[in-house]
Design a protein around this motif. Structure first.
Motif, PDB file in Angstrom:
ATOM      1  N   PHE A 196      43.660  38.932  24.045  1.00 30.30           N
ATOM      2  CA  PHE A 196      43.769  38.855  25.151  1.00 30.30           C
ATOM      3  C   PHE A 196      42.965  39.784  25.896  1.00 30.30           C
ATOM      4  CE2 PHE A 196      46.607  35.338  24.521  1.00 30.30           C
ATOM      5  CZ  PHE A 196      46.628  35.054  24.153  1.00 30.30           C
ATOM      6  N   SER A 197      42.529  40.760  25.133  1.00 38.31           N
ATOM      7  CA  SER A 197      42.050  42.367  26.241  1.00 38.31           C
ATOM      8  C   SER A 197      40.566  42.757  25.193  1.00 38.31           C
ATOM      9  CB  SER A 197      43.034  44.127  25.645  1.00 38.31           C
ATOM     10  OG  SER A 197      44.127  43.291  26.488  1.00 38.31           O
ATOM     11  N   MET A 198      40.002  41.596  24.314  1.00 35.25           N
ATOM     12  CA  MET A 198      38.783  41.379  24.049  1.00 35.25           C
ATOM     13  C   MET A 198      38.117  40.369  23.852  1.00 35.25           C
ATOM     14  SD  MET A 198      39.884  43.647  19.879  1.00 35.25           S
ATOM     15  CE  MET A 198      41.768  42.707  19.438  1.00 35.25           C
ATOM     16  N   ASP A 199      36.763  40.640  23.829  1.00 33.59           N
ATOM     17  CA  ASP A 199      35.852  39.189  23.722  1.00 33.59           C
ATOM     18  C   ASP A 199      34.521  39.590  23.880  1.00 33.59           C
ATOM     19  OD1 ASP A 199      35.782  35.866  25.283  1.00 33.59           O
ATOM     20  OD2 ASP A 199      34.833  37.941  26.371  1.00 33.59           O
ATOM     21  N   GLU A 200      34.084  38.772  23.383  1.00 32.80           N
ATOM     22  CA  GLU A 200      32.177  38.118  22.971  1.00 32.80           C
ATOM     23  C   GLU A 200      31.995  37.476  23.537  1.00 32.80           C
ATOM     24  OE1 GLU A 200      29.219  36.472  20.926  1.00 32.80           O
ATOM     25  OE2 GLU A 200      31.000  35.264  21.111  1.00 32.80           O
ATOM     26  N   TYR A 201      30.650  38.009  23.952  1.00 33.08           N
ATOM     27  CA  TYR A 201      29.522  37.495  25.329  1.00 33.08           C
ATOM     28  C   TYR A 201      28.535  37.586  24.999  1.00 33.08           C
ATOM     29  CZ  TYR A 201      28.857  35.393  29.985  1.00 33.08           C
ATOM     30  OH  TYR A 201      28.226  35.351  31.261  1.00 33.08           O
ATOM     31  N   LYS A 202      27.809  36.786  24.649  1.00 34.22           N
ATOM     32  CA  LYS A 202      26.256  37.063  24.999  1.00 34.22           C
ATOM     33  C   LYS A 202      25.681  37.785  24.029  1.00 34.22           C
ATOM     34  CE  LYS A 202      25.950  34.352  29.070  1.00 34.22           C
ATOM     35  NZ  LYS A 202      24.675  34.024  30.318  1.00 34.22           N
ATOM     36  N   GLY A 203      25.704  38.159  23.161  1.00 32.70           N
ATOM     37  CA  GLY A 203      25.638  39.410  22.078  1.00 32.70           C
ATOM     38  C   GLY A 203      26.096  40.926  22.344  1.00 32.70           C
ATOM     39  N   TYR A 204      27.279  40.434  23.958  1.00 31.48           N
ATOM     40  CA  TYR A 204      28.141  41.846  23.469  1.00 31.48           C
ATOM     41  C   TYR A 204      29.694  41.730  23.688  1.00 31.48           C
ATOM     42  CZ  TYR A 204      24.558  42.416  26.655  1.00 31.48           C
ATOM     43  OH  TYR A 204      23.069  43.128  27.080  1.00 31.48           O
ATOM     44  N   PHE A 205      30.008  43.020  23.287  1.00 27.01           N
ATOM     45  CA  PHE A 205      31.697  43.018  23.367  1.00 27.01           C
ATOM     46  C   PHE A 205      32.124  43.599  24.118  1.00 27.01           C
ATOM     47  CE2 PHE A 205      35.312  45.206  20.755  1.00 27.01           C
ATOM     48  CZ  PHE A 205      36.374  44.048  20.960  1.00 27.01           C
ATOM     49  N   ARG A 206      33.654  42.743  24.930  1.00 28.44           N
ATOM     50  CA  ARG A 206      33.673  43.052  26.094  1.00 28.44           C
ATOM     51  C   ARG A 206      35.272  43.832  25.641  1.00 28.44           C
ATOM     52  NH1 ARG A 206      32.337  38.897  30.334  1.00 28.44           N
ATOM     53  NH2 ARG A 206      34.074  37.579  29.059  1.00 28.44           N
ATOM     54  N   VAL A 207      36.298  44.805  25.900  1.00 31.59           N
ATOM     55  CA  VAL A 207      37.368  45.048  25.377  1.00 31.59           C
ATOM     56  C   VAL A 207      37.680  46.028  26.489  1.00 31.59           C
ATOM     57  CG1 VAL A 207      36.195  47.004  24.494  1.00 31.59           C
ATOM     58  CG2 VAL A 207      38.628  46.105  23.718  1.00 31.59           C
ATOM     59  N   ALA A 208      39.121  45.674  26.415  1.00 33.61           N
ATOM     60  CA  ALA A 208      40.497  46.971  27.866  1.00 33.61           C
ATOM     61  C   ALA A 208      40.925  47.529  27.212  1.00 33.61           C
ATOM     62  CB  ALA A 208      40.731  45.929  28.798  1.00 33.61           C
ATOM     63  N   THR A 209      40.901  48.896  27.296  1.00 34.89           N
ATOM     64  CA  THR A 209      42.196  49.580  26.294  1.00 34.89           C
ATOM     65  C   THR A 209      43.126  50.200  27.626  1.00 34.89           C
ATOM     66  OG1 THR A 209      40.170  51.547  26.174  1.00 34.89           O
ATOM     67  CG2 THR A 209      40.675  50.010  24.689  1.00 34.89           C
ATOM     68  N   THR A 210      43.978  50.466  26.858  1.00 34.46           N
ATOM     69  CA  THR A 210      44.722  52.167  27.925  1.00 34.46           C
ATOM     70  C   THR A 210      44.948  52.839  27.145  1.00 34.46           C
ATOM     71  OG1 THR A 210      45.760  50.324  28.742  1.00 34.46           O
ATOM     72  CG2 THR A 210      47.038  52.704  28.708  1.00 34.46           C
ATOM     73  N   GLU A 211      44.627  54.191  27.100  1.00 33.17           N
ATOM     74  CA  GLU A 211      44.990  55.805  26.884  1.00 33.17           C
ATOM     75  C   GLU A 211      45.923  55.951  27.296  1.00 33.17           C
ATOM     76  OE1 GLU A 211      41.424  58.348  26.567  1.00 33.17           O
ATOM     77  OE2 GLU A 211      40.606  57.228  28.016  1.00 33.17           O
ATOM     78  N   ARG A 212      47.526  56.353  26.523  1.00 33.17           N
ATOM     79  CA  ARG A 212      48.870  56.588  27.649  1.00 33.17           C
ATOM     80  C   ARG A 212      48.754  58.072  27.458  1.00 33.17           C
ATOM     81  NH1 ARG A 212      51.822  53.181  22.356  1.00 33.17           N
ATOM     82  NH2 ARG A 212      51.583  51.250  23.523  1.00 33.17           N
TER      83      ARG A 212
END
Length: 334
Positions: free
Chosen positions: A176-192
């Motif tokens: 659920f932290s990743m998504d493809e939308y209109k030719g874009y790749f969206r991702v939410a990440t954490t640097e611990r």
């Protein structure tokens, strides 16, 4: 590497020069056997007569990556490019099949992957594998990184094809932290948060008499949302790599992402340490997303689900506002 270990009995009576010569001959033998077996397995698993369905490894070393003293690209460091092998299979579940063998006409494609673990995101158009690793910087330091391998799904039922590769700082929580939308790749990440043994002149804090350092946190955890664009084949700039378009940094500094969800032109991200900031991010302009709202409540949400066009259901845990200690179950409707 075991076959070349200089502590093996076969190398006991050899000096350095003779060991190097013996190890070189052994390496040639081992590498030939390994490469032959690997190609045979790739051909068998791909269901063909050659490795044409294998996405080229060279993508991982493209873009003019610096090369270290071992001849390996510095940008790939999580155990090497050949750390694992990922395959995707496609088949038509509506097509007729042999009822006796229950066999399906499958098409396969695969690629080597520089990570031993992966999360998978899938849409009707792409499948993206995300694997944890580390990125080595020119000065010798390391940082947490996630590698991405994208396959394009074919409408005609043929084998998935390699679309692109990419990377982002930090680790993804789940699909659920990743998504493809209109030719874009969206991702939410954490640097611990990172810890290190920092040199100290104070003997009272040394871990031992021979380390002479103090174990302490050298950086806080932080999260970000990264927007990348898939490469457009047939263009002069095509390299097979996703291009980073936008990074929204410092979401929940000292906290970690507990849940994330993307819904068309909106994204919701929850971070937590003691309280739960819920971030709303607007994607009306896919290349310039903006944080439009931030709501802090106690506890945290581990799953987000849309209810209609203007409601968000959050399922998670309640927690003490001062200590962050979990105290029970929580369901919230926003």
């Amino acid at each position: 590497s075991r076959a070349l270990d200089n502590k093996r009995d076969v190398y006991d009576d050899l000096n350095r020069e003779k060991y190097v010569a013996a190890a070189t001959e052994k390496a040639k033998e081992v590498l030939h056997r390994f490469s032959t077996q690997m190609v045979e397995e790739l051909v068998t698993n791909s269901g063909g007569k050659d490795c044409s369905a294998v996405i080229r490894v060279a993508l991982y070393a493209s873009g003019g990556a610096d090369v270290n003293r071992d001849g390996l690209p510095d940008t790939i460091t999580s155990g090497g490019i050949l750390r694992s092998y990922i395959q995707t299979f496609s088949f038509d579940i509506s097509a007729g099949h042999d009822t006796e063998s229950l066999g399906l006409d499958t098409k396969a494609a695969g690629s080597f992957f520089p990570s031993g673990s992966s999360e998978v995101y899938a849409s009707k158009d792409v499948i993206i594998a995300a694997g944890r690793g580390y990125h080595r910087h020119p000065e010798g330091s390391w940082s947490q990184s996630t590698y991405f391998l994208a396959y394009k799904l074919q409408a005609d039922g043929s084998a998935p094809s390699g679309l692109s590769i990419g990377s982002a700082p930090g680790y993804v929580l789940n699909q659920f932290s990743m998504d493809e939308y209109k030719g874009y790749f969206r991702v939410a990440t954490t640097e611990r948060a990172r810890w290190a043994c920092v040199e100290s002149s104070d003997p009272s804090v040394w871990r031992s008499s021979w380390t002479r350092c103090k174990w302490r946190r050298v950086s806080e955890s932080k999260s970000q949302l990264v927007v990348m664009k898939f490469p457009e084949s047939g263009t002069s700039e095509y390299s097979g790599e996703m291009k980073t378009i936008k990074v929204i940094r410092d979401l929940g500094v000292t906290e970690e992402i507990k849940s994330a969800r993307f819904f068309d032109d909106k994204a919701y991200i929850v971070t937590f340490r003691q309280t739960d900031p819920l971030y709303t991010i607007d994607f009306k302009d896919p290349e310039n997303p903006e944080v439009t709202d931030e709501l802090k409540i106690t506890g945290f949400s581990s799953y987000l689900h849309p209810v209609g066009n203007d409601r968000l259901l959050a399922i998670g845990k309640e927690a003490d506002e001062k200590t962050g200690r979990v105290t029970g179950f929580q369901i919230t409707l926003f």
